[in-house]
Design an enzyme around this catalytic site. Structure first.
Site, PDB file in Angstrom:
ATOM      1  N   LYS A 111       0.919  -1.369   0.023  1.00  0.00           N
ATOM      2  CA  LYS A 111      -0.333  -0.312  -0.175  1.00  0.00           C
ATOM      3  C   LYS A 111       1.192   1.675  -0.079  1.00  0.00           C
ATOM      4  CE  LYS A 111      -4.239  -1.470   1.975  1.00  0.00           C
ATOM      5  NZ  LYS A 111      -5.102  -2.195   3.784  1.00  0.00           N
ATOM      6  N   LYS A 190      -6.314  -7.876 -14.998  1.00  0.00           N
ATOM      7  CA  LYS A 190      -7.727  -8.302 -14.495  1.00  0.00           C
ATOM      8  C   LYS A 190      -8.688  -7.187 -13.955  1.00  0.00           C
ATOM      9  CE  LYS A 190      -7.392  -8.845  -8.873  1.00  0.00           C
ATOM     10  NZ  LYS A 190      -7.545  -7.693  -7.919  1.00  0.00           N
ATOM     11  N   LYS A 193     -10.654  -1.810 -10.095  1.00  0.00           N
ATOM     12  CA  LYS A 193     -10.849  -0.332  -9.797  1.00  0.00           C
ATOM     13  C   LYS A 193      -9.862   0.166  -9.826  1.00  0.00           C
ATOM     14  CE  LYS A 193     -11.465   0.194  -5.212  1.00  0.00           C
ATOM     15  NZ  LYS A 193     -11.709  -0.602  -4.683  1.00  0.00           N
TER      16      LYS A 193
HETATM   17  P1  ADP Z   1     -10.467  -3.926  -6.484  1.00  0.00           P
HETATM   18  O1  ADP Z   1      -8.980  -4.734  -6.986  1.00  0.00           O
HETATM   19  O2  ADP Z   1     -11.159  -3.460  -7.568  1.00  0.00           O
HETATM   20  O3  ADP Z   1      -9.698  -2.851  -5.550  1.00  0.00           O
HETATM   21  P2  ADP Z   1     -10.584  -5.305  -4.156  1.00  0.00           P
HETATM   22  O4  ADP Z   1      -9.242  -5.312  -3.979  1.00  0.00           O
HETATM   23  O5  ADP Z   1     -11.439  -4.471  -2.904  1.00  0.00           O
HETATM   24  O6  ADP Z   1     -10.800  -4.841  -5.986  1.00  0.00           O
HETATM   25  O7  ADP Z   1     -11.164  -6.964  -4.448  1.00  0.00           O
HETATM   26  C1  ADP Z   1     -11.882  -7.050  -3.042  1.00  0.00           C
HETATM   27  C2  ADP Z   1     -12.358  -8.322  -3.246  1.00  0.00           C
HETATM   28  O8  ADP Z   1     -12.532  -8.792  -4.457  1.00  0.00           O
HETATM   29  C3  ADP Z   1     -11.372  -9.454  -3.263  1.00  0.00           C
HETATM   30  O9  ADP Z   1     -11.376 -10.438  -2.403  1.00  0.00           O
HETATM   31  C4  ADP Z   1     -11.080  -9.429  -4.349  1.00  0.00           C
HETATM   32  O10 ADP Z   1     -10.144 -11.044  -4.404  1.00  0.00           O
HETATM   33  C5  ADP Z   1     -12.111  -9.536  -5.191  1.00  0.00           C
HETATM   34  N1  ADP Z   1     -11.726  -8.852  -6.349  1.00  0.00           N
HETATM   35  C6  ADP Z   1     -11.418  -7.878  -6.933  1.00  0.00           C
HETATM   36  N2  ADP Z   1     -11.126  -7.929  -8.287  1.00  0.00           N
HETATM   37  C7  ADP Z   1     -11.656  -9.619  -9.109  1.00  0.00           C
HETATM   38  C8  ADP Z   1     -11.480  -9.733  -9.874  1.00  0.00           C
HETATM   39  N3  ADP Z   1     -11.313  -9.532 -11.388  1.00  0.00           N
HETATM   40  N4  ADP Z   1     -11.482 -11.482  -9.400  1.00  0.00           N
HETATM   41  C9  ADP Z   1     -11.379 -12.468  -8.805  1.00  0.00           C
HETATM   42  N5  ADP Z   1     -11.431 -11.474  -7.755  1.00  0.00           N
HETATM   43  C10 ADP Z   1     -11.687 -10.201  -7.493  1.00  0.00           C
END
Ligand code: ADP
Ligand code: TRP
Length: 321
Positions: A111, A190, A193
């Protein structure tokens, strides 16, 4: 068997969140005797310093989770900050947490590398997470792979506490959701956001259409055969289909005759059909502020009741009663 998990929201949820985390969690919750699910707004404060955003994201998350099927009659669902015992326990646990343990935290380093300010809150994030879990004596904690180290730290901290003050905490078992597929974003990376390549879970029609029609493809013509395994449209479409339906659609790609424009239109239609009941439910819930307030209040009361039982034991164990 008590299952517990939390989500930290820092933006609108997308299709990757749904298939990678929300849906598997919902399935697990329905298989547990008891489940506790909270929105980690105190954790979100380590990265969001905009009060309007923080308030909006946590309410949106509550509405989204209710809309996808979390039932507040069956799951204790609440905002972390509504149960101040989380921070009381955190302080007590901090005294049993070796600095070295926190210094090894990978997620803190990642982070900070991403540019999030290195605050003491961010550094001690895993201890608040340990408090979240130990407060409810959770047996199972389902999380994504990225949270595995945090759970190991929770177990270490609980053991340190038990050694110092006597057996107080249950050691939680992590349930690491390793087998959930990575959902690709509209650019093939992947979906995340941070990459701006998402398909929103609950966006308006125009926003959803724009992202699906904007999926990046190669320049193969309509008649050319296409490989479904390397095709983002197919990889997204299959998430909504049974294995028999996936096979059939894969054949269409391989046989040629399916252009990307039509493939996207089919995906859009499937997506809209799939989301329709959840979107209707969301629309209804989001307007019903009274209901939301009731869910929030009752969830916090139920959580507080469980948490207070643990805190009575903890205060007694450390000599603060
Ligand atoms: P982002 O990558 O959009 O910031 P987060 O880190 O907030 O998403 O992810 C929240 C949850 O959603 C986590 O448990 C993560 O493993 C799952 N997740 C996020 N993006 C994906 C993806 N592209 N495929 C599968 N699971 C995902
Ligand atoms: N840190 C978790 C995440 O980013 C959210 C979280 C906070 C959590 N407290 C928790 C998850 C307790 C499981 C248990 O996804």
């Amino acid at each position: 068997m008590r299952t517990l998990s939390g989500i930290q929201t820092s933006g609108r949820l997308h299709l990757g969140n749904y298939f990678g985390s929300m849906k598997p969690n919902l399935d697990l919750v329905s298989k547990s005797d008891e489940s506790v699910y909270f929105i980690a707004d105190l954790h979100a404060l380590t990265t969001i310093h905009n009060p309007k955003e923080l308030a909006m994201f946590r309410e949106e998350a509550l509405i989204d989770y209710l809309a996808i099927g979390f039932d507040p009659e069956k799951t204790i669902i609440f905002y972390q900050s509504d149960v101040p015992l989380h921070t009381e326990l955190m302080w007590i646990l901090l005294s049993c947490t070796p600095m070295g343990l926190l210094e090894r935290a990978v997620s803190y380093k990642e982070k900070v590398e991403k540019g999030i300010p290195a605050s003491a809150g961010l550094f001690t994030y895993p201890v608040l997470m340990a408090a979240d879990i130990l407060l409810y004596n959770a047996d199972r904690v389902p999380v994504g792979k990225d949270q595995k180290q945090h759970l190991e730290m929770t177990r270490d901290i609980a053991q340190k506490f038990n050694q110092a003050f006597g057996e107080t905490f249950t050691l939680p078992e992590p349930v690491i959701m390793e087998d959930v597929a990575v959902v690709p974003g509209i650019d093939g990376q992947k979906m995340s956001k941070s990459y701006g390549n998402t398909i929103p879970l609950f966006g308006d029609d125009a926003a959803i259409k724009k992202s699906i029609m904007g999926i990046v493809t190669d320049s193969k013509g309509v008649e050319e055969p296409k490989d479904p395994d390397s095709n983002v449209i197919f990889q997204l479409h299959r998430l909504f289909l049974s294995s028999a339906e996936q096979k059939k659609l894969a054949e269409k790609y391989r046989n040629g005759g399916l252009g990307y424009g039509d493939a996207k239109k089919m995906l859009l239609e499937t997506y809209m059909d799939f989301m329709k009941p959840m979107r209707e439910k969301r629309e209804k819930i989001s307007k019903d502020k009274k209901y939301l307030e009731k869910v929030r209040k009752e969830g916090a009361e139920k959580a507080l009741h469980l948490a207070e039982k643990t805190m009575v034991k903890v205060r007694k164990a450390v000599g603060l009663q």
